[in-house]
Design a protein around this motif. Structure first.
Motif, PDB file in Angstrom:
ATOM      1  N   ARG A  68       0.849  -1.410   0.007  1.00  0.00           N
ATOM      2  CA  ARG A  68      -0.258  -0.067   0.065  1.00  0.00           C
ATOM      3  C   ARG A  68       0.929   1.344   0.061  1.00  0.00           C
ATOM      4  O   ARG A  68       1.916   1.259   0.388  1.00  0.00           O
ATOM      5  N   GLN A  69       0.207   2.218  -0.595  1.00  0.00           N
ATOM      6  CA  GLN A  69       0.855   3.648  -0.332  1.00  0.00           C
ATOM      7  C   GLN A  69       0.050   4.638   0.670  1.00  0.00           C
ATOM      8  O   GLN A  69      -1.303   4.353   0.178  1.00  0.00           O
ATOM      9  N   TRP A  70       0.312   5.320   1.187  1.00  0.00           N
ATOM     10  CA  TRP A  70      -0.353   6.186   2.373  1.00  0.00           C
ATOM     11  C   TRP A  70      -0.974   7.232   1.911  1.00  0.00           C
ATOM     12  O   TRP A  70      -2.296   7.554   2.420  1.00  0.00           O
ATOM     13  N   TYR A  73      -3.910   7.363  -0.404  1.00  0.00           N
ATOM     14  CA  TYR A  73      -3.931   5.865  -0.178  1.00  0.00           C
ATOM     15  C   TYR A  73      -4.402   5.261  -1.305  1.00  0.00           C
ATOM     16  O   TYR A  73      -5.510   5.454  -2.006  1.00  0.00           O
ATOM     17  N   HIS A  74      -3.836   4.204  -1.359  1.00  0.00           N
ATOM     18  CA  HIS A  74      -4.309   3.178  -2.424  1.00  0.00           C
ATOM     19  C   HIS A  74      -3.497   1.745  -2.090  1.00  0.00           C
ATOM     20  O   HIS A  74      -2.458   1.927  -1.659  1.00  0.00           O
ATOM     21  N   ILE A  75      -4.252   0.651  -2.667  1.00  0.00           N
ATOM     22  CA  ILE A  75      -3.360  -0.526  -2.509  1.00  0.00           C
ATOM     23  C   ILE A  75      -2.462  -0.850  -3.836  1.00  0.00           C
ATOM     24  O   ILE A  75      -2.891  -0.512  -4.611  1.00  0.00           O
ATOM     25  N   HIS A  76      -1.605  -1.729  -3.347  1.00  0.00           N
ATOM     26  CA  HIS A  76      -0.559  -2.220  -4.501  1.00  0.00           C
ATOM     27  C   HIS A  76       0.168  -0.674  -4.824  1.00  0.00           C
ATOM     28  O   HIS A  76      -0.601  -0.137  -5.918  1.00  0.00           O
ATOM     29  N   ASP A  77       1.472  -0.533  -4.492  1.00  0.00           N
ATOM     30  CA  ASP A  77       2.301   0.339  -5.134  1.00  0.00           C
ATOM     31  C   ASP A  77       3.199  -0.231  -5.996  1.00  0.00           C
ATOM     32  O   ASP A  77       4.124  -0.940  -5.244  1.00  0.00           O
ATOM     33  N   TYR A  78       3.627   0.363  -7.096  1.00  0.00           N
ATOM     34  CA  TYR A  78       4.720  -0.368  -8.063  1.00  0.00           C
ATOM     35  C   TYR A  78       5.543   0.828  -8.572  1.00  0.00           C
ATOM     36  O   TYR A  78       4.976   1.623  -9.187  1.00  0.00           O
ATOM     37  N   HIS A  79       6.795   0.965  -8.333  1.00  0.00           N
ATOM     38  CA  HIS A  79       7.423   1.930  -8.954  1.00  0.00           C
ATOM     39  C   HIS A  79       9.050   1.012  -9.653  1.00  0.00           C
ATOM     40  O   HIS A  79       9.655   0.560  -9.134  1.00  0.00           O
ATOM     41  N   PRO A  80       9.012   1.512 -10.898  1.00  0.00           N
ATOM     42  CA  PRO A  80      10.220   0.921 -11.832  1.00  0.00           C
ATOM     43  C   PRO A  80      11.353   1.501 -11.652  1.00  0.00           C
ATOM     44  O   PRO A  80      11.401   2.769 -11.815  1.00  0.00           O
ATOM     45  N   PRO A 124       5.669   9.793   0.601  1.00  0.00           N
ATOM     46  CA  PRO A 124       4.760   8.622   0.504  1.00  0.00           C
ATOM     47  C   PRO A 124       4.457   8.136  -0.586  1.00  0.00           C
ATOM     48  O   PRO A 124       3.887   7.096  -0.669  1.00  0.00           O
ATOM     49  N   ASP A 125       4.717   8.808  -1.851  1.00  0.00           N
ATOM     50  CA  ASP A 125       4.190   8.011  -3.047  1.00  0.00           C
ATOM     51  C   ASP A 125       5.197   6.959  -3.737  1.00  0.00           C
ATOM     52  O   ASP A 125       5.080   6.285  -4.497  1.00  0.00           O
ATOM     53  N   HIS A 126       6.451   7.053  -3.247  1.00  0.00           N
ATOM     54  CA  HIS A 126       7.468   5.974  -3.420  1.00  0.00           C
ATOM     55  C   HIS A 126       8.064   6.252  -4.735  1.00  0.00           C
ATOM     56  O   HIS A 126       8.480   5.359  -5.444  1.00  0.00           O
ATOM     57  N   GLY A 127       8.032   7.600  -5.331  1.00  0.00           N
ATOM     58  CA  GLY A 127       8.649   7.927  -6.530  1.00  0.00           C
ATOM     59  C   GLY A 127      10.093   7.863  -6.382  1.00  0.00           C
ATOM     60  O   GLY A 127      10.368   7.734  -5.208  1.00  0.00           O
TER      61      GLY A 127
HETATM   62 ZN   LIG Z   1       3.318   4.931  -5.401  1.00  0.00          ZN
END
Ligand SMILES: [Zn+2]
Ligand SMILES: [Zn+2]
Length: 270
Positions: A68-70, A73-80, A124-127
């Motif tokens: 999850r990303q807080w 908020y959303h479930i499943h966060d993917y960053h390539p 929090p967005d994991h970019g």
């Molecule tokens: Zn993200």
């Protein structure tokens, strides 16, 4: 599985951990860190990877996955991020997800042996960014990105769907690898990507290159960037799954697209 193309048929996939070697390459150590967020360490979280060999060289595709990303908020966060090697296993360049899955190219000097680069997941967005030299360094769990895993993520029928499609199938696909280093190579540039308003003039950004698919309006040729979640459908005759969505360009033209998993291609539906 034949109903899904997960790789360009001219390429070869492997998961050789000796090539990954904790991201230590001949000319470069890639160090990962997290700033104001946590590393992907829970169950099934980690760095999913696969190694693609082709006539262009070797590409290591990595997708950092969190459950999850807080914020938002959303479930499943993917960053390539993708690491491109030459035939001698020197890193040529790295592509990172520079916010909203736009791709940024980082050139690497092949001759400067023993150098390192820090890639940080931040906020929090994991970019990702290569512009921060602080944050918590971590060693990821390397998890093979198997076809079954890709397909499972592709057919999630909600926002948790993996939205990297054609450019995962082909890491040399048009529209993915920028020719140049961005002119505005700063954190502001990246914050522009992720904010809804421009912190600096948008014209300074090259938004053309993205890890996601794009579609061109069949009427006015306007490019619609970074295709998001597309609902999953099933073909009644063949039982094959596909994605289908009604699109609208900025000029108001409406059209329907289909993502064909067998061909790894976006098609228009009449
Ligand atoms: Zn993200
Ligand atoms: Zn249009």
């Amino acid at each position: 599985m034949k109903k899904f193309r997960v790789i360009n048929p001219d390429y070869e996939i492997s998961y050789d951990k000796t090539i990954i070697d904790d991201l230590r390459f001949k000319n470069l150590d890639v160090v990962l860190s997290c700033f104001l967020c946590n590393p992907p360490k829970s169950k099934n979280e980690g760095l999913y990877y696969r190694i693609i060999k082709s006539k262009h060289g070797t590409c290591i595709q990595c997708i950092a996955f969190w459950h999850r990303q807080w914020f938002p908020y959303h479930i499943h966060d993917y960053h390539p991020f993708y690491i491109y090697l030459d035939d001698d296993k020197h890193v040529k360049f790295i592509l990172i997800d520079d916010g909203h899955h736009y791709s940024k190219k980082i050139f690497i000097d092949k001759k400067k042996l023993g150098s390192s680069i820090r890639i940080s997941f931040f906020l929090p967005d994991h970019g990702l960014t290569d512009r921060l030299n602080f944050g918590r360094v971590f060693k990821p769990n390397f998890i093979p990105l198997k076809p079954r895993q890709i397909i499972n993520w592709w057919v999630i029928n909600n926002m948790a769907q993996l939205k990297l499609r054609t450019k995962l199938v082909d890491p040399y696909k048009d529209g993915l690898i920028p020719e140049n280093i961005p002119k505005q190579d700063s954190l502001i540039y990246r914050l522009n990507h992720i904010s809804n308003f421009n912190l600096i003039a948008r014209s300074e950004n090259t938004l053309r290159y993205t890890f996601r698919d794009e579609v061109v309006c069949p009427v006015c040729n306007q490019l619609i960037n970074s295709l998001d979640f597309i609902p999953v459908h099933k073909d009644q005759k063949s039982n094959h799954l596909y994605l289908k969505k009604e699109m609208k360009c900025k000029n108001g033209h409406q059209f329907i697209i289909k993502y064909n998993f067998q061909k790894a291609k976006i098609e228009y539906i009449d």
